[in-house]
Enzyme design. Sequence first.
Site, mmCIF file in Angstrom:
data_model
loop_
_atom_site.group_PDB
_atom_site.id
_atom_site.type_symbol
_atom_site.label_atom_id
_atom_site.label_comp_id
_atom_site.label_asym_id
_atom_site.label_seq_id
_atom_site.Cartn_x
_atom_site.Cartn_y
_atom_site.Cartn_z
ATOM 1 N N GLU A 45 0.868 -1.181 0.000
ATOM 2 C CA GLU A 45 0.000 0.000 0.000
ATOM 3 C C GLU A 45 0.895 1.218 0.000
ATOM 4 O O GLU A 45 1.960 1.214 0.635
ATOM 5 C CB GLU A 45 -0.905 -0.004 1.243
ATOM 6 C CG GLU A 45 -1.713 1.288 1.359
ATOM 7 C CD GLU A 45 -2.842 1.238 2.367
ATOM 8 O OE1 GLU A 45 -2.792 0.403 3.285
ATOM 9 O OE2 GLU A 45 -3.770 2.057 2.224
ATOM 10 N N CYS A 241 -6.581 0.809 2.746
ATOM 11 C CA CYS A 241 -7.607 1.860 2.704
ATOM 12 C C CYS A 241 -7.434 2.787 1.516
ATOM 13 O O CYS A 241 -8.359 3.521 1.160
ATOM 14 C CB CYS A 241 -7.564 2.675 3.990
ATOM 15 S SG CYS A 241 -8.156 1.775 5.412
ATOM 16 N N ASN A 372 -11.943 -3.233 0.100
ATOM 17 C CA ASN A 372 -10.828 -3.514 1.019
ATOM 18 C C ASN A 372 -11.364 -3.963 2.366
ATOM 19 O O ASN A 372 -11.640 -5.132 2.571
ATOM 20 C CB ASN A 372 -9.940 -2.270 1.157
ATOM 21 C CG ASN A 372 -8.905 -2.434 2.259
ATOM 22 O OD1 ASN A 372 -8.268 -3.474 2.347
ATOM 23 N ND2 ASN A 372 -8.765 -1.456 3.126
ATOM 24 N N GLU A 373 -11.555 -3.024 3.248
ATOM 25 C CA GLU A 373 -11.904 -3.387 4.625
ATOM 26 C C GLU A 373 -13.312 -2.865 4.886
ATOM 27 O O GLU A 373 -13.511 -1.940 5.653
ATOM 28 C CB GLU A 373 -10.880 -2.714 5.549
ATOM 29 C CG GLU A 373 -10.749 -3.285 6.907
ATOM 30 C CD GLU A 373 -9.605 -2.613 7.656
ATOM 31 O OE1 GLU A 373 -9.676 -1.390 7.877
ATOM 32 O OE2 GLU A 373 -8.648 -3.314 8.034
HETATM 33 O O1 AHR Z 1 -2.336 -1.452 6.926
HETATM 34 C C1 AHR Z 1 -2.766 -0.173 7.237
HETATM 35 C C2 AHR Z 1 -4.263 -0.026 7.122
HETATM 36 O O2 AHR Z 1 -4.912 -0.819 8.058
HETATM 37 C C3 AHR Z 1 -4.863 -0.453 5.815
HETATM 38 O O3 AHR Z 1 -4.797 0.530 4.873
HETATM 39 C C4 AHR Z 1 -6.267 -0.741 6.174
HETATM 40 O O4 AHR Z 1 -6.863 -1.668 5.310
HETATM 41 C C5 AHR Z 1 -6.205 -1.177 7.605
HETATM 42 O O5 AHR Z 1 -7.138 -0.557 8.381
#
Ligand code: AHR
Length: 661
Positions: A45, A241, A372-373
């Site tokens: 990321e 994220c 993603n999350e």
């Molecule tokens: O790894 C850091 C962040 O943690 C990522 O961007 C996110 O997916 C998670 O909350």
Amino acid sequence: MLALVGGVWLICLGPARGAEPPPVRLIVQADQPGAAPTRHGVFFEDINYGADGGLYPERVKNRAFEFPDPLMGWHEIGRAGASGSVAVLTDDPFHPTSPNYLRITADGESAGYGVANGGFFGMGAHRGQRFTVSLRARAPHGPAPLLTVELVKRDGRPLARTTFRVTGSEWARHTRTIKVSVTEPQARLELSLTAPGTLDVDDVSLFPRDTWKRRPNGLRADLVQWLADLKPAFLRFPGGCIVEGRTLATRYQWKTTIGKLEERRLIINRWNDEFQHRPAPDYFQSFGLGFYEYFLLAEDLGAEPMPILNCGMACQFNSGELVPLDELDPYIQDALDLIEVANGAVTSPWGARRAALGHPRPCGLKLLGIGNEQWGPQYLERYEAFARVLTARHPEVQLIASAGPRPEDELFHFLWPRLRELNAAIVDEHCYARPEWFLDNSQRYDAYDRTGPKVFMGEYAAQSDKVVSIANRNNWECALAEAAYLTGLERNSAVVTLACYAPLFGHQEGWQWRPNLIWFNNLDAYGTPNYYVQQLFSLHRGDHVLPTQLEGAVPRSDDGQPRLYASATRDDRRGEVILKLVNATPTPQSVEILLTGARSVKRQAHMILLAGSHLRDVNSFSEPRRVVPHESRVRVDGPRFVQTLRPHSLSVLRLGVSLER
Ligand code: AHR
């Protein structure tokens, strides 16, 4: 017991004659190969300056003057008596996607007026390193004075220098190579006119020649090497994220990250203003490292590409903005087009685009993350809409669904049963928790349904303090806890098929989040203890998991959780059984190991030990090898032997084993 064999001291592992067998016994069913072991990959990321300022080695920050403050990263310079002005203009730019450019007008008596760029926490350059200096320029009012471009040390002393003569009034690219005389971590690049006059410049670049595989617009070679040394099974990108954006306008859109650099539309990096305690006002995404480069990187690493796409939701920790369901089609189309750009025939529109980018061969995309999350019913609706189309059109691509940000809260328990009902292929679990959580949860997957979706432990890292705390450290305690947990994943490889630590990179000066797997600065990098845990599980993966059972007086925590952990796999080609043994107690632990189904075991085994002297041990730039694996040969006396595990250690033992018929 020590023995001298062929001039080499061997540690002899075998039942000590007359001694009591140790109270703990590990039974490994060497002749019962099961599922393929969990595949360990890397999570990339653009956080902590992982891309711009990191893996993407462009030294000039805001090279195209497209930041919202177009002069961010730049400042005026003028030698004594030199004066002039700079202006950011947009009329008649080289490319409409990158409309800003800089007009430098020198009007003083003496030479030396211009601008300097400070790079990302300075510009790193090694002695002898070659860089391509390039810029787009035009002389709007007749031939411009000679332009000097100089790389200088922090104290102003020159490191390398070149000049450009720009005469035409049309935009043209100018390129030179420079070679750096002395190593410097924080150089700056100065552009100055040698006489009064006017020059327009854009896309100012200082790019190392020694990129990974010497690719133009390539990646920082030392950082890729750290990844290659993990032999990752897959590359998850671009996050995280960052996929979601804090708002939908700043979500990651892969189509704007490919093609010519000037066509890649810059946006804010969501980590720019995410944390007040670690502000990064100059953090933007140039997308110099875009989706095409990710696919190439995956290929170079021998890793399967695993793109994660926005599913019509902005980050739920921020705006949580939603795309209405009846407006989701363009997002789904992006997914279809991504599959085509990766896998499509060169005769298909997007396959042709891939070929035009320089890669006619397909990229072998088989894994695709939808969101993603994410969490909640809104996510399920959107996941379902994607899955309906994608599984019908591309059954060869396995979709990854989100189980939310935590591994056991109400969001998680809401999503999981529904994803099972939806026949999700893979569910992405995330966990950032204290080391104790990892130690206590090695048996988490023992009870998971073997017939349901597979698990992707898609983001995890033990936090020595708490999530998002700046006090977090990549210490041995965290790494050891992760190792213990990974034995649980490996034992349950039939369910947990994929796993990756997160985040991957942290810039020493520019981080927003820690812990991170690899730390780097402008010149160098080091692997954390957590890195070496990942490496050991990845390099010593084997081909099949073997059933294991720990019996007897297994040491336990005060609340009854085991503190000794084991998993086993078999390497078919080498005929080896690979044991991974974690002692999370402060005392040595002797374990009697019994390999059932084994006819004989080679006398010499290969041992790799990872252990810190203290749980708080960390690696650092000054001491990068404080916690690293150590290899030795050990002697084993047959399929039943005793192994003593060092306090707070991970041991990987490779045993040559012949099976009973
Ligand atoms: O790894 C850091 C962040 O943690 C990522 O961007 C996110 O997916 C998670 O909350």
